[in-house]
Design a protein around this motif. Structure first.
Motif, PDB file in Angstrom:
ATOM      1  N   PRO A   1      10.474  -5.823  -9.149  1.00 24.54           N
ATOM      2  CA  PRO A   1       9.114  -5.801  -9.713  1.00 24.54           C
ATOM      3  C   PRO A   1       8.324  -7.096  -9.530  1.00 24.54           C
ATOM      4  CG  PRO A   1      10.740  -6.129 -11.456  1.00 24.54           C
ATOM      5  CD  PRO A   1      11.514  -5.894 -10.189  1.00 24.54           C
ATOM      6  N   ASP A   2       8.986  -8.209  -9.201  1.00 26.49           N
ATOM      7  CA  ASP A   2       8.315  -9.505  -9.229  1.00 26.49           C
ATOM      8  C   ASP A   2       8.002 -10.088  -7.858  1.00 26.49           C
ATOM      9  OD1 ASP A   2       8.425  -9.470 -12.021  1.00 26.49           O
ATOM     10  OD2 ASP A   2      10.417 -10.383 -12.033  1.00 26.49           O
ATOM     11  N   TYR A   3       8.281  -9.375  -6.783  1.00 23.13           N
ATOM     12  CA  TYR A   3       7.967  -9.888  -5.456  1.00 23.13           C
ATOM     13  C   TYR A   3       6.450  -9.932  -5.256  1.00 23.13           C
ATOM     14  CZ  TYR A   3      12.822  -9.285  -3.792  1.00 23.13           C
ATOM     15  OH  TYR A   3      14.175  -9.374  -3.599  1.00 23.13           O
ATOM     16  N   LEU A   4       5.981 -10.904  -4.486  1.00 20.74           N
ATOM     17  CA  LEU A   4       4.561 -10.939  -4.138  1.00 20.74           C
ATOM     18  C   LEU A   4       4.182  -9.731  -3.286  1.00 20.74           C
ATOM     19  CD1 LEU A   4       3.942 -14.736  -3.382  1.00 20.74           C
ATOM     20  CD2 LEU A   4       2.949 -13.382  -5.232  1.00 20.74           C
ATOM     21  N   SER A   5       5.125  -9.258  -2.464  1.00 27.27           N
ATOM     22  CA  SER A   5       4.837  -8.048  -1.677  1.00 27.27           C
ATOM     23  C   SER A   5       4.704  -6.825  -2.579  1.00 27.27           C
ATOM     24  CB  SER A   5       5.927  -7.817  -0.633  1.00 27.27           C
ATOM     25  OG  SER A   5       7.199  -7.721  -1.235  1.00 27.27           O
ATOM     26  N   THR A   6       5.444  -6.805  -3.694  1.00 29.50           N
ATOM     27  CA  THR A   6       5.293  -5.725  -4.674  1.00 29.50           C
ATOM     28  C   THR A   6       3.905  -5.772  -5.296  1.00 29.50           C
ATOM     29  OG1 THR A   6       7.665  -5.693  -5.178  1.00 29.50           O
ATOM     30  CG2 THR A   6       6.174  -4.815  -6.857  1.00 29.50           C
ATOM     31  N   ARG A   7       3.479  -6.966  -5.652  1.00 33.16           N
ATOM     32  CA  ARG A   7       2.135  -7.140  -6.218  1.00 33.16           C
ATOM     33  C   ARG A   7       1.072  -6.671  -5.232  1.00 33.16           C
ATOM     34  NH1 ARG A   7      -0.162 -13.213  -7.467  1.00 33.16           N
ATOM     35  NH2 ARG A   7      -2.293 -12.834  -6.760  1.00 33.16           N
ATOM     36  N   PHE A   8       1.243  -7.047  -3.957  1.00 32.82           N
ATOM     37  CA  PHE A   8       0.278  -6.637  -2.940  1.00 32.82           C
ATOM     38  C   PHE A   8       0.231  -5.113  -2.840  1.00 32.82           C
ATOM     39  CE2 PHE A   8      -0.513  -5.189   1.376  1.00 32.82           C
ATOM     40  CZ  PHE A   8      -1.718  -5.795   1.674  1.00 32.82           C
ATOM     41  N   ALA A   9       1.403  -4.466  -2.813  1.00 34.30           N
ATOM     42  CA  ALA A   9       1.460  -3.016  -2.669  1.00 34.30           C
ATOM     43  C   ALA A   9       0.761  -2.316  -3.830  1.00 34.30           C
ATOM     44  CB  ALA A   9       2.920  -2.563  -2.577  1.00 34.30           C
ATOM     45  N   GLU A  10       1.024  -2.783  -5.033  1.00 35.33           N
ATOM     46  CA  GLU A  10       0.396  -2.158  -6.196  1.00 35.33           C
ATOM     47  C   GLU A  10      -1.129  -2.318  -6.158  1.00 35.33           C
ATOM     48  OE1 GLU A  10       1.746  -0.226  -8.299  1.00 35.33           O
ATOM     49  OE2 GLU A  10       3.869  -0.568  -7.902  1.00 35.33           O
ATOM     50  N   GLU A  11      -1.585  -3.514  -5.806  1.00 40.37           N
ATOM     51  CA  GLU A  11      -3.030  -3.751  -5.729  1.00 40.37           C
ATOM     52  C   GLU A  11      -3.656  -2.946  -4.591  1.00 40.37           C
ATOM     53  OE1 GLU A  11      -3.419  -7.957  -5.367  1.00 40.37           O
ATOM     54  OE2 GLU A  11      -3.017  -8.340  -7.502  1.00 40.37           O
ATOM     55  N   TYR A  12      -2.921  -2.845  -3.473  1.00 44.18           N
ATOM     56  CA  TYR A  12      -3.425  -2.089  -2.331  1.00 44.18           C
ATOM     57  C   TYR A  12      -3.581  -0.613  -2.707  1.00 44.18           C
ATOM     58  CZ  TYR A  12      -3.909  -0.476   2.494  1.00 44.18           C
ATOM     59  OH  TYR A  12      -4.391   0.087   3.659  1.00 44.18           O
ATOM     60  N   GLY A  13      -2.561  -0.059  -3.347  1.00 39.45           N
ATOM     61  CA  GLY A  13      -2.615   1.338  -3.736  1.00 39.45           C
ATOM     62  C   GLY A  13      -3.758   1.630  -4.680  1.00 39.45           C
ATOM     63  N   GLN A  14      -3.962   0.728  -5.642  1.00 33.13           N
ATOM     64  CA  GLN A  14      -5.049   0.914  -6.607  1.00 33.13           C
ATOM     65  C   GLN A  14      -6.403   0.795  -5.926  1.00 33.13           C
ATOM     66  OE1 GLN A  14      -4.960  -1.910  -9.827  1.00 33.13           O
ATOM     67  NE2 GLN A  14      -6.123  -0.581 -11.192  1.00 33.13           N
ATOM     68  N   ARG A  15      -6.533  -0.185  -5.015  1.00 32.95           N
ATOM     69  CA  ARG A  15      -7.820  -0.433  -4.357  1.00 32.95           C
ATOM     70  C   ARG A  15      -8.202   0.704  -3.414  1.00 32.95           C
ATOM     71  NH1 ARG A  15      -6.496  -4.992  -2.806  1.00 32.95           N
ATOM     72  NH2 ARG A  15      -6.058  -4.687  -0.579  1.00 32.95           N
ATOM     73  N   HIS A  16      -7.207   1.276  -2.725  1.00 35.71           N
ATOM     74  CA  HIS A  16      -7.496   2.296  -1.714  1.00 35.71           C
ATOM     75  C   HIS A  16      -7.194   3.713  -2.193  1.00 35.71           C
ATOM     76  CE1 HIS A  16      -8.331  -0.584   1.502  1.00 35.71           C
ATOM     77  NE2 HIS A  16      -7.332  -1.307   1.026  1.00 35.71           N
ATOM     78  N   GLY A  17      -6.712   3.841  -3.415  1.00 37.64           N
ATOM     79  CA  GLY A  17      -6.467   5.168  -3.959  1.00 37.64           C
ATOM     80  C   GLY A  17      -5.365   5.935  -3.255  1.00 37.64           C
ATOM     81  N   VAL A  18      -4.289   5.207  -2.845  1.00 29.80           N
ATOM     82  CA  VAL A  18      -3.161   5.867  -2.178  1.00 29.80           C
ATOM     83  C   VAL A  18      -1.905   5.657  -3.016  1.00 29.80           C
ATOM     84  CG1 VAL A  18      -4.178   5.598   0.107  1.00 29.80           C
ATOM     85  CG2 VAL A  18      -2.614   3.839  -0.758  1.00 29.80           C
ATOM     86  N   PRO A  19      -0.940   6.563  -2.907  1.00 28.40           N
ATOM     87  CA  PRO A  19       0.285   6.410  -3.709  1.00 28.40           C
ATOM     88  C   PRO A  19       1.102   5.196  -3.290  1.00 28.40           C
ATOM     89  CG  PRO A  19       0.500   8.227  -2.145  1.00 28.40           C
ATOM     90  CD  PRO A  19      -0.933   7.800  -2.101  1.00 28.40           C
ATOM     91  N   VAL A  20       1.766   4.606  -4.277  1.00 27.86           N
ATOM     92  CA  VAL A  20       2.679   3.488  -4.031  1.00 27.86           C
ATOM     93  C   VAL A  20       4.090   3.992  -4.291  1.00 27.86           C
ATOM     94  CG1 VAL A  20       3.347   1.155  -4.676  1.00 27.86           C
ATOM     95  CG2 VAL A  20       0.928   1.812  -4.719  1.00 27.86           C
ATOM     96  N   LEU A  21       4.905   4.019  -3.244  1.00 26.24           N
ATOM     97  CA  LEU A  21       6.275   4.504  -3.336  1.00 26.24           C
ATOM     98  C   LEU A  21       7.231   3.325  -3.405  1.00 26.24           C
ATOM     99  CD1 LEU A  21       6.029   7.254  -0.553  1.00 26.24           C
ATOM    100  CD2 LEU A  21       5.496   7.464  -2.991  1.00 26.24           C
ATOM    101  N   THR A  22       8.417   3.564  -3.965  1.00 27.64           N
ATOM    102  CA  THR A  22       9.396   2.494  -4.146  1.00 27.64           C
ATOM    103  C   THR A  22      10.714   2.871  -3.491  1.00 27.64           C
ATOM    104  OG1 THR A  22       8.383   1.877  -6.260  1.00 27.64           O
ATOM    105  CG2 THR A  22      10.613   1.104  -5.861  1.00 27.64           C
ATOM    106  N   LEU A  23      11.263   1.943  -2.704  1.00 31.41           N
ATOM    107  CA  LEU A  23      12.550   2.160  -2.047  1.00 31.41           C
ATOM    108  C   LEU A  23      13.427   0.940  -2.256  1.00 31.41           C
ATOM    109  CD1 LEU A  23      14.292   3.996  -0.187  1.00 31.41           C
ATOM    110  CD2 LEU A  23      13.326   2.755   1.763  1.00 31.41           C
ATOM    111  N   GLN A  24      14.649   1.169  -2.724  1.00 30.36           N
ATOM    112  CA  GLN A  24      15.575   0.064  -2.960  1.00 30.36           C
ATOM    113  C   GLN A  24      15.871  -0.689  -1.660  1.00 30.36           C
ATOM    114  OE1 GLN A  24      19.040  -0.561  -2.182  1.00 30.36           O
ATOM    115  NE2 GLN A  24      19.070  -2.370  -3.504  1.00 30.36           N
ATOM    116  N   HIS A  25      16.043  -1.974  -1.792  1.00 32.81           N
ATOM    117  CA  HIS A  25      16.161  -2.920  -0.686  1.00 32.81           C
ATOM    118  C   HIS A  25      17.198  -2.499   0.367  1.00 32.81           C
ATOM    119  CE1 HIS A  25      15.888  -7.175   0.778  1.00 32.81           C
ATOM    120  NE2 HIS A  25      17.135  -6.973   1.132  1.00 32.81           N
ATOM    121  N   HIS A  26      18.378  -2.117  -0.046  1.00 38.86           N
ATOM    122  CA  HIS A  26      19.455  -1.846   0.906  1.00 38.86           C
ATOM    123  C   HIS A  26      19.331  -0.468   1.536  1.00 38.86           C
ATOM    124  CE1 HIS A  26      20.980  -5.201  -1.584  1.00 38.86           C
ATOM    125  NE2 HIS A  26      21.240  -5.662  -0.376  1.00 38.86           N
TER     126      HIS A  26
END
Length: 773
Positions: free
Chosen positions: A474-499
């Protein structure tokens, strides 16, 4: 008049900026056909008209005689009505549009023809450090948008002189529509300054004085193709130590540039496959085994037997080495060429930025006025002996933005990438475009670079993602970017475990469809159960989109959390504590003298479980063994302990430690506790560290292969994807696939991307694409 045939060809792929239109023009003349050729955002459009046999020959030449840099992804053709009165074949102006399907060319090393021009005193481009033609030179790093025309590049501010204009407009000239085309009259210029920006000299003399200063021990910041290098004499211990001190980069190997393969062989053993890769148009840094009596300074690669060597890839480099030979005084002309940044920051891009950020490191600055639009580090890879397969450590200049081809068409998805060794990835149709290496997303400077690339790639590819996929953490800067991107562009944000992303990546590279096993041998990643994963056997089905953790390494503590990653002795002591060894027995622990106070306090931390997460990390297991043996107690860069442990192996040892698989628990456990305890007991008996290191590697490889084989038999699966940072360990990357083959399994490995976290964004995007289908 014979019947005339007119045929339209649409060519998609890497067909702009590679001399494709003049190639088409030449084969049209050769075959006596008329018509047109043009660049568009949909690809190259060709209309060819002539007698049927001539048009057929033209079509065959269009396939068989491609320019060296061209790459055709698709070709369609259909017949059109003939055009009356057409007498010539014409190259028409480029047109834009939406839905770009063109592949952007990567930057290409200087070709032999341009080097000949630069070596001829009678040639206008003699020693000119920006010489290029259609077959070489900058592409991606100077491109703003597609179509790839001069007005869309950083060369737009350099109007062509009459001579260059004539070359540029002549379809039979190799500089026809070479967008960076220039000469000393109309093109970019180079100059030398002091660290405070005071100009010393210009033009060729600037390069000559830089070479002279480097030969005397100076440190130089040199503006290159995708950013600045920091350079010094690689044979001077004083110069290399000064560079490490000023840059605050200790231990991590430094790349070396030499003028040619013959010089490289004075430093290292260079195989024919390594030489061919080194001399390829991409000109990556290639890891080669250093000679025992190498003239390189010891501080170039203190932790490993391998040195990263690259050859000059810009005209400026060639001119610099030409002068360096004059001042080398019999010494091997070799320069450290490392990224122009402070550790963990992005590579410096512009002149003012470099003078501001690098003034405390470099004594002199070799600058020029051709703007770099896209930061791009040098690519780093190794060539495996025998197989000649490439394994990337860093994929950037020369290779990006070439796509990874996926199985089947699909929607556009953005993979946001991980925190360390970040890349991001856009899919488009059946292609995945993974960015150049961005770096560790642990500061705002790198995050700014990341945002630049996200915006630039979307614009150049002309794509709009329908979803974005982020890491579970939850604390990666890339996670923050993805959440903001999804909200800004109105697209779903999906989550996949690292490995799981690691395994989806290697399966995507191999265009593998269906169920598979994956060994994700890595450092650390946030697990689905809230623990820290890093040594996992995973079941992944790319069709049904099911996944499950079916095996793991035995858990071990990380006393102090992040502190244990920086100080591996903590992991060693924590693992010993868990195994019932609470204090030294026959020998004092190797870390006790240096860390006595912290080590004596550690039992309280372990007993009370204060900030002591548990992990299955394979990378941390390597750290624990290295620390236990006294090889490495603290690390200054990721993977340092494992690199040092691999270095000391005694390869005459053929028997490894036992590493049993425990199947009475779910998921199954690879008993790395037993593996570690055998290493510890050998250490207590004063078995040489080199023998223990080799027995450990062999035991882990055999155990991991056994774990995969047992699961494969139960599940009826024969393919095993291999990914994660541990797969960069040379021993593991060569011997683990072979161990799987011996057990009747098919290993799937990375060939286009590094197995480290640089591949995560591809795995995210490939999985997300399937989720939307």
């Amino acid at each position: 008049m014979p019947d005339m045939l007119r045929r339209k060809f649409v060519i998609q792929g890497q067909v702009q900026g590679v001399g494709f239109r003049p190639f088409v023009y030449r084969i049209a003349l050769d075959n006596g056909v008329t018509g047109t050729v043009s660049n568009t955002s949909e690809g190259v459009f060709i209309e060819a008209q002539g007698v049927p046999d001539a048009v057929e020959r033209f079509g065959r030449d269009l396939h068989d005689k491609l320019p060296p840099l061209a790459q055709v992804v698709s070709r369609t053709e259909h017949d059109l009505p003939a055009v009356d009165g057409e007498e010539t074949f014409v190259i028409v102006a480029s047109t834009g549009g939406s839905g770009n399907t063109v592949l952007i060319s990567a930057d290409v090393a200087t070709c032999a023809d341009c080097l000949s021009d630069m070596a001829d005193p009678a040639n206008p481009r003699y020693l000119y450090p920006f010489t290029n033609c259609t077959n070489c030179g900058p592409r991606y790093t100077i491109t703003r948008a597609i179509p790839y025309d001069r007005s869309q590049t950083s060369m737009a501010c350099f109007p062509l002189c009459a001579s260059c204009r004539a070359e540029y407009e002549n379809p039979l000239d190799r500089r026809f529509h070479a967008q960076p085309n220039a000469c000393p009259v109309c093109g970019p210029q180079v100059w030398l300054t002091t660290a405070d920006g005071a100009e010393v000299c210009r033009h060729t003399e600037a390069v000559r004085q830089t070479a002279k200063a480097l030969s005397k021990g100076a440190l130089a910041a040199i503006k290159g193709l995708g950013g600045f290098h920091l350079a010094c004499d690689a044979t001077s211990e004083a110069a290399v130590t000064a560079l490490r001190t000023r840059k605050n980069r200790w231990g991590k190997p430094l790349a070396v540039m030499v003028p040619d393969v013959e010089t490289a062989r004075q430093l290292a053993t260079v195989t024919e496959a390594e030489a061919a890769t080194m001399q390829g148009r991409e000109r990556p840094i290639v890891l080669c085994r250093a000679l025992e009596n190498t003239p390189l300074a010891a501080q170039v690669m203190p932790d490993t037997h391998h040195v990263g060597i690259m050859l000059p890839y810009t005209p400026l480099h060639h001119v610099l080495f030409g002068f360096l030979r004059e001042f080398s005084s019999g010494q091997v002309p070799a320069l450290v060429m490392t990224s122009g940044n402070m550790s963990s920051e992005p590579i410096a891009l512009g002149n003012r930025e470099a003078l501001r950020r690098l003034a405390g490191i470099a004594d002199i600055f070799l600058l020029h006025n051709r703007d770099i639009l896209i930061r791009t580090d040098d690519s780093v890879l190794r060539v495996h002996p025998g197989t000649r397969e490439r394994q990337f450590f860093r994929r950037a200049r020369g290779f990006t933005p070439a796509p990874v081809f996926l199985e089947g068409e699909g929607p556009c998805v953005l993979g946001a990438g991980p925190e360390l060794k970040n890349t991001l990835c856009y899919t488009r149709g059946a292609q995945a475009f993974v960015s150049q290496h961005i770096g560790d997303m642990q500061n705002l400077e790198t995050y700014g670079f990341y945002q630049e690339i996200a915006e630039h790639m979307a614009a150049v590819l002309q794509v709009r993602p329908q979803a974005v996929v982020r890491d579970l953490h939850p604390d990666y800067l890339s996670t923050r970017f993805a959440e903001e991107y999804g909200q800004r562009h109105g697209v779903p944000v999906l989550t996949l475990q690292h490995h799981y992303a690691h395994i989806h990546s290697v399966l995507a590279e191999n265009r593998y469809e269906g169920p598979a096993l994956g060994l994700a041998l890595d450092g650390t990643g946030y697990g689905e159960d809230g623990t820290i994963w890093g040594g996992e056997l995973l079941y992944v089905d790319t069709v049904e989109l099911e996944h499950e953790r079916v095996g793991q390494l035995a858990l071990m503590p990380l006393p102090g959390g992040e502190a244990a990653i920086r100080e591996p002795w903590r992991i060693a002591q924590g693992l010993l504590w868990n195994l019932g060894v609470h204090e030294p027995d026959t020998r004092q622990w190797t870390w006790w003298e240096s860390f006595a106070q912290a080590a004596s306090f550690l039992p309280q931390v372990l007993e009370r479980r204060i900030n002591t997460p548990m992990t299955s990390s394979c990378g941390r297991l390597f750290d624990a063994v290295a620390a236990m043996l006294g090889v490495c107690h603290t690390v200054t860069y990721e993977g340092q302990a494992a690199i040092m442990l691999e270095k000391i192996q005694d390869f005459s040892v053929t028997e490894g430690y036992g590493c049993p698989v425990l199947t009475d628990v779910q998921p199954a456990v690879l008993d790395t506790h037993t593996l570690f305890m055998q290493a510890y007991l050998d250490w207590c008996m004063e078995v040489p560290a080199s023998v223990i290191a080799r027995r450990f590697h062999l035991g882990l490889i055999r155990g991991a292969a056994d774990l995969a084989a047992m699961a494969a038999e139960v599940l009826g699966i024969h393919s095993v994807g291999l990914s994660g940072g541990v797969m960069q360990n040379r021993t593991v990357s060569i011997e683990l696939p072979e161990a799987l083959r011996v057990r009747g399994l098919t290993p799937l490995v990375h060939g286009h991307l590094p197995p480290n976290d640089g591949c995560i964004s591809l795995g995210q995007a490939a999985w997300g694409r399937k989720m939307l289908l």
